[in-house]
Motif scaffolding. Structure first.
Motif, PDB file in Angstrom:
ATOM      1  N   UNK A  78       1.015  -0.932   0.022  1.00 23.05           N
ATOM      2  CA  UNK A  78       0.175   0.034  -0.094  1.00 23.05           C
ATOM      3  C   UNK A  78       1.012   1.237   0.062  1.00 23.05           C
ATOM      4  N   UNK A  79       0.706   2.384  -0.947  1.00 18.90           N
ATOM      5  CA  UNK A  79       1.465   3.515  -0.894  1.00 18.90           C
ATOM      6  C   UNK A  79       1.199   4.092   0.362  1.00 18.90           C
ATOM      7  N   UNK A  80       0.016   4.189   1.000  1.00 15.07           N
ATOM      8  CA  UNK A  80      -0.100   4.944   2.374  1.00 15.07           C
ATOM      9  C   UNK A  80       0.777   4.177   3.373  1.00 15.07           C
ATOM     10  N   UNK A  81       1.051   2.901   3.405  1.00 16.50           N
ATOM     11  CA  UNK A  81       1.757   2.211   4.632  1.00 16.50           C
ATOM     12  C   UNK A  81       3.242   2.693   4.209  1.00 16.50           C
TER      13      UNK A  81
ATOM     14  N   UNK B  20       4.224   8.345  -2.794  1.00 17.82           N
ATOM     15  CA  UNK B  20       3.329   9.628  -2.785  1.00 17.82           C
ATOM     16  C   UNK B  20       2.904   9.964  -4.265  1.00 17.82           C
ATOM     17  N   UNK B  21       3.570   9.647  -5.277  1.00 22.98           N
ATOM     18  CA  UNK B  21       3.062  10.070  -6.582  1.00 22.98           C
ATOM     19  C   UNK B  21       2.026   9.090  -6.934  1.00 22.98           C
ATOM     20  N   UNK B  22       2.154   7.811  -6.297  1.00 24.95           N
ATOM     21  CA  UNK B  22       1.067   6.672  -6.859  1.00 24.95           C
ATOM     22  C   UNK B  22      -0.003   7.237  -5.966  1.00 24.95           C
ATOM     23  N   UNK B  23      -0.320   7.960  -4.716  1.00 26.92           N
ATOM     24  CA  UNK B  23      -1.366   8.457  -4.162  1.00 26.92           C
ATOM     25  C   UNK B  23      -2.009   9.474  -5.003  1.00 26.92           C
ATOM     26  N   UNK B  24      -1.184  10.408  -5.736  1.00 25.79           N
ATOM     27  CA  UNK B  24      -1.751  11.498  -6.578  1.00 25.79           C
ATOM     28  C   UNK B  24      -2.328  10.890  -7.658  1.00 25.79           C
TER      29      UNK B  24
END
Length: 350
Positions: free
Chosen positions: A268-271, A313-317
């Protein structure tokens, strides 16, 4: 992953190499033209302020007209402006040209990120694309200052800036030939309808995007403070500029180590953001406590954390927004990063 993506990596490397190569020689060039310390501060601050303004304006225009026109025109115009910077006669002329250059180059990064964000098919592939993008930028930032200094020593400041301008013009020509835009094809990503568009205000306050924006401002603030403190501490210790540059290179090496581990993009990108921020926070704490841990080790660990953070971070965006809004999303992200890099040294100095 398409050949188009590889060409984008090459263009990003060229552009960031060119920009980072200017950093170590610009202050010396300004001083050689007769600039005072205050004038140098105005030159640096003016560039950053114009860059932030351009970042914000770039988003809507990129979403409307596409990335290619802004990648190509940004490289061409910045190249021409660098040619003129090699011909200036006084610091006032350099100041004016740097402000315009900062505005023009502000369109490059959001346009490239927006185009790259549309290439992946799912979170994992987008993570790999952004990780490789981060590797290109990190490599450029590691080797460019050294090469820039060597060129300035061998050719002089004016000819070096002219050479940098020619390189950007070549990059603009490459971009015109190799970049071919097509509708977004990202699949398996939980974002909105690819045709929907939102205002800058809506995107800036989007709850799904806020974790990435908050991460960007905190890490860039920290990095700005670090870029002030490390040279200061090294100078107080009687160390050379070469030793300071080596430390920053070590941090870049740490980033590349993590960026090169593709399996991390499965998580997960958040993790990944959470873990990276905890590590960076602990690293700053260790630096402030002055424990008997070599500075090189702490900076390497910090680099490792940044390498974990960047693609997450960029994947979340890209996941939290529609591809039709990627220009605005990455424009705001670039502006947030720029503000942190400007405010960090000011806070540290105060």
């Amino acid at each position: 992953m398409t050949k188009r993506t590889h060409w984008l990596y090459a263009l990003l490397f060229l552009a960031f190499f060119d920009l980072h190569a200017q950093h170590p020689i610009l202050p010396l060039y300004a001083y050689s033209l007769g600039a005072t310390a205050a004038m140098l501060g105005m030159i640096l601050a003016g560039y950053s302020a114009a860059n932030m303004t351009g970042n914000v304006l770039a988003g809507s225009l990129i979403d409307r007209f596409g990335s290619k026109v802004f990648i190509v025109s940004s490289l061409f115009l910045a190249g021409i402006l660098l040619l003129f910077q090699g011909l200036v006669q006084n610091p006032i002329e350099l100041f004016g040209l740097r402000i315009v250059t900062g505005f023009v180059i502000a369109f490059l990064s959001p346009a490239c990120f927006a185009l790259l964000g549309k290439q992946g098919k799912g979170l994992e592939e987008q993570g790999r694309i952004m990780a490789k993008n981060g590797m290109m930028i990190t490599l450029a930032s590691m080797i460019a200052p050294v090469i820039g200094g060597m060129l300035a020593d061998g050719l002089g400041f004016d000819r070096t800036f002219i050479l940098f301008g020619i390189l950007l013009l070549i990059g603009g020509g490459m971009g015109w030939v190799v970049i071919h835009e097509s509708p977004a094809t990202s699949k398996g990503i939980p974002h909105r309808d690819t045709q929907s568009t939102q205002s800058l205000l809506a995107i800036g306050t989007n709850v799904g995007l806020l974790p990435a924006y908050l991460t960007a401002i905190t890490t860039s603030l920290g990095q700005g403070i670090l870029m002030y403190e490390v040279p200061y501490v090294m100078a107080q210790s009687g160390e050379s500029s070469t030793a300071t540059g080596l430390l920053l290179t070590i941090m870049g090496m740490g980033s590349i180590c993590t960026l090169g581990i593709g399996t991390l993009n499965r998580f997960s990108p958040y993790n990944r953001c959470f873990i990276a921020l905890v590590v960076i926070g602990l690293t700053f704490y260790a630096l402030s406590m002055q424990w008997h841990i070599p500075l090189s080790v702490l900076l390497f660990i910090k680099g490792v954390a940044h390498g974990l953070l960047f693609p997450a971070k960029t994947t979340i965006l890209t996941a939290a927004a529609s591809p039709a809004d990627y220009g605005k999303v990455f424009g705001i992200h670039s502006a947030v990063l720029s503000s942190g890099y400007v405010l960090g040294p000011i806070i540290a100095g105060t």
